[in-house]
Design a protein around this motif. Sequence first.
Motif, short mmCIF file in Angstrom:
data_model
loop_
_atom_site.label_atom_id
_atom_site.label_comp_id
_atom_site.label_asym_id
_atom_site.label_seq_id
_atom_site.Cartn_x
_atom_site.Cartn_y
_atom_site.Cartn_z
N ASN A 299 54.86 91.38 -23.50
CA ASN A 299 54.59 92.66 -22.82
C ASN A 299 53.16 93.15 -23.02
O ASN A 299 52.66 93.93 -22.23
N GLU B 54 41.98 97.84 -24.23
CA GLU B 54 42.31 97.86 -25.67
C GLU B 54 41.55 96.75 -26.39
O GLU B 54 41.14 96.90 -27.54
N GLY C 72 51.42 104.43 -25.37
CA GLY C 72 50.01 104.60 -25.02
C GLY C 72 49.14 105.06 -26.17
O GLY C 72 48.22 105.87 -25.98
N ALA C 73 49.39 104.52 -27.36
CA ALA C 73 48.57 104.90 -28.52
C ALA C 73 47.14 104.39 -28.38
O ALA C 73 46.89 103.36 -27.76
N ARG D 238 57.61 98.41 -23.09
CA ARG D 238 56.70 98.55 -24.23
C ARG D 238 57.54 98.73 -25.47
O ARG D 238 58.62 99.33 -25.40
N CYS D 239 57.02 98.31 -26.60
CA CYS D 239 57.77 98.60 -27.84
C CYS D 239 57.75 100.10 -28.10
O CYS D 239 58.58 100.62 -28.83
N THR D 240 56.80 100.81 -27.47
CA THR D 240 56.71 102.25 -27.63
C THR D 240 57.40 103.02 -26.50
O THR D 240 57.31 104.25 -26.45
#
Length: 520
Positions: free
Chosen positions: A168, A122, A468-469, A303-305
């Motif tokens: 994280n 990333e 996983g954006a 993850r925040c997601t």
Amino acid sequence: MYTLSDLIAPLGLARWQQADCWPGAIIDGIAHYPSSPSQALHCPIDGASHGDLLPASAVEVKASVGCASVAFEAWRCVPAPRRGELVRHIGEAVRARKRVLAQLITLETGKIASEAEGEVQEWIDICDYALGLSRQLYGLTIASERPQHRLLEQWHPLGVVGVISAFNFPIAVWAWNAMLALVCGNAVVWKPSEKTPLTALAATALVLDTLRDFADAPAGLVQLVQGNASVGLHLARDPHVTLVSATGSVTMGRAVAQAVAARLGRSLLELGGNNAAIVTPNADLELAARAIVFAAAGTCGQRCTSLRRLLVHEEVADALQEKLVTAYQHLSVGDPRQPTTLIGPLIDAAALARMQAVLIQAHKEGGHLLCGGSPVRAGGHVPAGGHYVHPALLAMPEQTDVVHEETFAPILYLMRYERLDDAIALNNAVSQGLSSAIFTTDLREAGVFIGPAGSDCGLANVNVGTSGAEIGGAFGGEKNTGGGRESGSDAWKNYMRRATNTLNDGNALPLAQGIRFGPA
Ligand code: UN1
């Protein structure tokens, strides 16, 4: 199996290690070892000592912001494509150190290799993105109502950008902010999580090494101040920090946002998520199950997601539940340095205790454990000294109080629905609004979900999990998630100031709105 001592030289960290102590601040490229009480650092995999951090105090925060302000004054006048070149060189250096950076992330967060490498990727991706952006920081020209007049919109560098990041994603979230901020002509002061200070030092070392070859880029462009929440608050209160970008809990974000608002500064918030996925009767269940397992159990639910709520239509609930239970039973929990491991440890003992307390509460609220949830005993691939759990899958009778909370652990609540409208209402009923997903092959169901009366989250996916954006999209969410957008799309505008210029090419002075002023 590697340990911290194997990574110190390849990551360029030896310069900063003094006996067993690590500096709490890097100001203008120079390490500072404040005399504040030290903080012991431990590896979440096995509790091994990583030495001690000497945290920064208000003094170091003020000094770093002062140096960043000086660096900003020079950097803002460097042409943006040249600033892009710096980021290109940073990206090349990250490519060269990708593996060792990922190994350090694994040692500090407990992420498995593939996910840790994905995180470094990333950083690489945002460098490429920022490089392209360095030639596209464009404004508009707008028609003027006055003869021989023109309106222009320009985007200028903003100032000092403070970045507060969470444990994280100890590199990626800072990189999204910092690489864009640098290309936009700003200087950055970083306050990483106190749980991942070595990753922050390694990233800072890499950038400083790259800066050395850029005579027009001052070392003060990247500053680092480490420590607990009070360090972040000093940063938030400093009037010379033009923008504070904060990622972490809602509690942290509220404190930071209030401190920044009190001085009318700008903040960009990416806070908690309580992400749901809807599985309709028209879903490809095989695909849905795979996506759900990665989103809910991957990164050990940290993850925040991460997927926390699963809303499944009655008709397919039994079939999906069966697939999920089977998949969960095959998840290998253990040392994330082992290639077969899929689930590493939780970050610390407090995270495990919280998860256990929440599972007890969920049980009281009618929850029924379908699988997982219990701590994993040491032995085999599970080292002693870490906090390992089997990811938990629970059937909930309804969306009770505990389901409304974000628990940073691998707990997935499964709830059944009958009508899509009800499922969407449940998706939107929580206070957070980060990520969401629908699994369906029906175009209409998908359309409703991503439409104006559908999911109220910043991310709404179709046949893709909640986590996983990619970096190309704007990342962030609504409501208590804070409303900020980072990374791709036009998020760069957060790191610049907009100036509207009115230009008069003529000899007359017509006033806007037809106003007359002066002798007739
Ligand atoms: C976070 O957990 O704060 O979309 C960020 C994702 C990652 C970033 C998560 N690209 O899951």
